[in-house]
Design a protein around this motif. Sequence first.
Motif, PDB file in Angstrom:
ATOM      1  N   VAL A 174       8.984 106.835 -19.468  1.00 44.99           N
ATOM      2  CA  VAL A 174       9.714 107.417 -18.168  1.00 44.99           C
ATOM      3  C   VAL A 174       9.004 108.139 -17.816  1.00 44.99           C
ATOM      4  CG1 VAL A 174      11.842 107.253 -17.175  1.00 44.99           C
ATOM      5  CG2 VAL A 174      11.852 106.319 -19.629  1.00 44.99           C
ATOM      6  N   GLU A 175       9.047 107.629 -16.392  1.00 45.42           N
ATOM      7  CA  GLU A 175       8.322 108.234 -15.315  1.00 45.42           C
ATOM      8  C   GLU A 175       9.418 108.533 -14.121  1.00 45.42           C
ATOM      9  OE1 GLU A 175       4.529 107.749 -12.759  1.00 45.42           O
ATOM     10  OE2 GLU A 175       5.400 105.939 -13.635  1.00 45.42           O
ATOM     11  N   HIS A 176      10.120 109.963 -14.382  1.00 41.19           N
ATOM     12  CA  HIS A 176      11.320 110.314 -13.212  1.00 41.19           C
ATOM     13  C   HIS A 176      10.459 110.948 -12.402  1.00 41.19           C
ATOM     14  CE1 HIS A 176      14.482 110.340 -16.500  1.00 41.19           C
ATOM     15  NE2 HIS A 176      13.691 111.083 -17.096  1.00 41.19           N
ATOM     16  N   GLY A 177      11.130 110.192 -10.905  1.00 41.35           N
ATOM     17  CA  GLY A 177      10.750 110.583  -9.434  1.00 41.35           C
ATOM     18  C   GLY A 177      11.355 111.770  -8.894  1.00 41.35           C
ATOM     19  N   PRO A 178      11.476 113.043  -7.917  1.00 38.28           N
ATOM     20  CA  PRO A 178      10.524 111.777  -6.731  1.00 38.28           C
ATOM     21  C   PRO A 178       9.296 111.855  -6.340  1.00 38.28           C
ATOM     22  CG  PRO A 178      11.955 113.892  -6.037  1.00 38.28           C
ATOM     23  CD  PRO A 178      12.262 114.118  -7.413  1.00 38.28           C
ATOM     24  N   PHE A 179       9.347 111.012  -6.234  1.00 36.71           N
ATOM     25  CA  PHE A 179       7.846 110.081  -5.791  1.00 36.71           C
ATOM     26  C   PHE A 179       6.893 110.428  -5.435  1.00 36.71           C
ATOM     27  CE2 PHE A 179      10.027 106.817  -8.940  1.00 36.71           C
ATOM     28  CZ  PHE A 179       9.178 107.701 -10.357  1.00 36.71           C
TER      29      PHE A 179
ATOM     30  N   TRP B 147       4.706 100.573  -5.587  1.00 41.03           N
ATOM     31  CA  TRP B 147       5.107 101.328  -4.316  1.00 41.03           C
ATOM     32  C   TRP B 147       6.339 101.019  -3.690  1.00 41.03           C
ATOM     33  CZ3 TRP B 147       7.985  99.785   0.118  1.00 41.03           C
ATOM     34  CH2 TRP B 147       7.821  99.688   0.242  1.00 41.03           C
ATOM     35  N   ILE B 148       6.957  99.825  -4.885  1.00 37.48           N
ATOM     36  CA  ILE B 148       8.590  99.658  -4.431  1.00 37.48           C
ATOM     37  C   ILE B 148       9.143  99.852  -5.854  1.00 37.48           C
ATOM     38  CG2 ILE B 148      10.398  97.385  -5.750  1.00 37.48           C
ATOM     39  CD1 ILE B 148       9.280  97.013  -2.764  1.00 37.48           C
ATOM     40  N   ALA B 149       9.108 100.044  -6.950  1.00 36.74           N
ATOM     41  CA  ALA B 149       8.811 101.130  -8.404  1.00 36.74           C
ATOM     42  C   ALA B 149       9.218 102.590  -7.636  1.00 36.74           C
ATOM     43  CB  ALA B 149       8.071 101.328  -9.349  1.00 36.74           C
TER      44      ALA B 149
ATOM     45  N   THR C  68       6.541  94.718   4.850  1.00 34.87           N
ATOM     46  CA  THR C  68       7.799  95.110   6.072  1.00 34.87           C
ATOM     47  C   THR C  68       9.311  94.473   4.888  1.00 34.87           C
ATOM     48  OG1 THR C  68       6.272  94.633   7.714  1.00 34.87           O
ATOM     49  CG2 THR C  68       8.718  94.648   7.862  1.00 34.87           C
ATOM     50  N   THR C  69       9.192  93.330   4.605  1.00 35.76           N
ATOM     51  CA  THR C  69      10.910  92.650   4.212  1.00 35.76           C
ATOM     52  C   THR C  69      10.994  93.163   2.726  1.00 35.76           C
ATOM     53  OG1 THR C  69       9.790  90.782   5.623  1.00 35.76           O
ATOM     54  CG2 THR C  69      11.929  90.878   4.492  1.00 35.76           C
ATOM     55  N   SER C  70       9.937  93.579   2.183  1.00 26.66           N
ATOM     56  CA  SER C  70      10.181  94.390   0.908  1.00 26.66           C
ATOM     57  C   SER C  70      10.873  95.497   0.899  1.00 26.66           C
ATOM     58  CB  SER C  70       9.111  94.317  -0.129  1.00 26.66           C
ATOM     59  OG  SER C  70       8.309  93.055  -0.454  1.00 26.66           O
ATOM     60  N   ALA C  71      10.355  96.705   2.626  1.00 26.29           N
ATOM     61  CA  ALA C  71      10.554  97.579   2.361  1.00 26.29           C
ATOM     62  C   ALA C  71      11.919  97.898   3.042  1.00 26.29           C
ATOM     63  CB  ALA C  71       9.868  98.536   3.698  1.00 26.29           C
ATOM     64  N   GLU C  72      12.337  96.859   4.145  1.00 25.61           N
ATOM     65  CA  GLU C  72      13.621  96.375   4.280  1.00 25.61           C
ATOM     66  C   GLU C  72      15.021  96.223   3.412  1.00 25.61           C
ATOM     67  OE1 GLU C  72      12.900  94.095   8.337  1.00 25.61           O
ATOM     68  OE2 GLU C  72      14.961  93.267   7.191  1.00 25.61           O
ATOM     69  N   VAL C  73      14.360  95.043   2.303  1.00 27.02           N
ATOM     70  CA  VAL C  73      15.244  95.132   1.251  1.00 27.02           C
ATOM     71  C   VAL C  73      15.746  96.197   0.099  1.00 27.02           C
ATOM     72  CG1 VAL C  73      15.472  93.828  -0.575  1.00 27.02           C
ATOM     73  CG2 VAL C  73      14.953  92.574   0.813  1.00 27.02           C
ATOM     74  N   MET C  74      14.598  96.946   0.085  1.00 27.25           N
ATOM     75  CA  MET C  74      14.715  98.652  -0.742  1.00 27.25           C
ATOM     76  C   MET C  74      15.661  99.730  -0.206  1.00 27.25           C
ATOM     77  SD  MET C  74      13.688  97.367  -3.604  1.00 27.25           S
ATOM     78  CE  MET C  74      13.551  99.495  -4.641  1.00 27.25           C
TER      79      MET C  74
END
Length: 250
Positions: free
Chosen positions: A245-250, A226-228, A198-204
């Motif tokens: 190199v992998e291009h988003g959007p993911f 998930w972060i990447a 949850t906190t990781s999602a907030e920071v991202m």
Amino acid sequence: MSHVKDMVIDGIKFLIYDESQPILQIRGLHKKYNEGKSNEVHALRGIDLDVKRGDMMAIMGPSGCGKTTLLNMIGHLDKNSGGEIIINNIDTNKLSDGQMTAFRRDNIGFIFQLFNLFPFLTAVENVETPLLLKGLNSAVAREQAKMLLRDLGMGDRLYHDPLELSGGQQQRVAVARALITEPSIILGDEPTGDLDSTTSAEVMALFRRINNINRQTFVLVTHNRWIAEKCDYIVHMIDGKISHVEHGPF
Ligand code: ADP
Ligand code: MG
């Protein structure tokens, strides 16, 4: 040098950049540790990379492939063993040690894993430190640090010590400390590595908000897919090289 001018819209300060050039260009970058000795490690084996202003880029790859080394090279925490790094149109090989210190301070922000805050300084003292190192007047530095912490939702924690803060709050202070000098590139080595999901999602989300407002460039090392995928693209490394190199959007 980091930005051309400021513009204020609805009370939010925007930094206006010269958009025409990539913020970061890396050409044929090599790094050897213990060069010429029996324990030599060839950690980077010819990295070429262009990062545009305002990109959010993730670096992934197995342990030991050179992710931290690449980040440290971009941040100029250590000398390279060959190749070029051009940041904001400046070939950093050409800088003297003294110029490098100023260049790093003005252009680059670092966010590491948790517990990199100065433990005996309050939140606001942690954040104002880079400004004091730049020689800013202490009252002005304090005011700017308070403003940024308030903007990051930390207005009621200004005078807490790091140990009185949750992991996510500590990371917000670390983010504020990295951003206070308005660097054009923000480097993160596993910046959410010690945080729950949850906190990781907030920071991202916080990184993306800053990225959207100020077009500041983020280069984030993570082993978390998930972060990447919150970034614009993922640079994959294997054995000191970029594999793809992998291009988003993911
Ligand atoms: P990653 O961050 O992808 O796990 P690193 O960049 O830390 O990888 O390390 C890349 C390689 O360089 C590894 O083989 C590691 O052992 C070596 N290495 C990293 N730092 C040093 C150092 N200070 N001295 C010697 N070898 C190092
Ligand atoms: Mg590492």
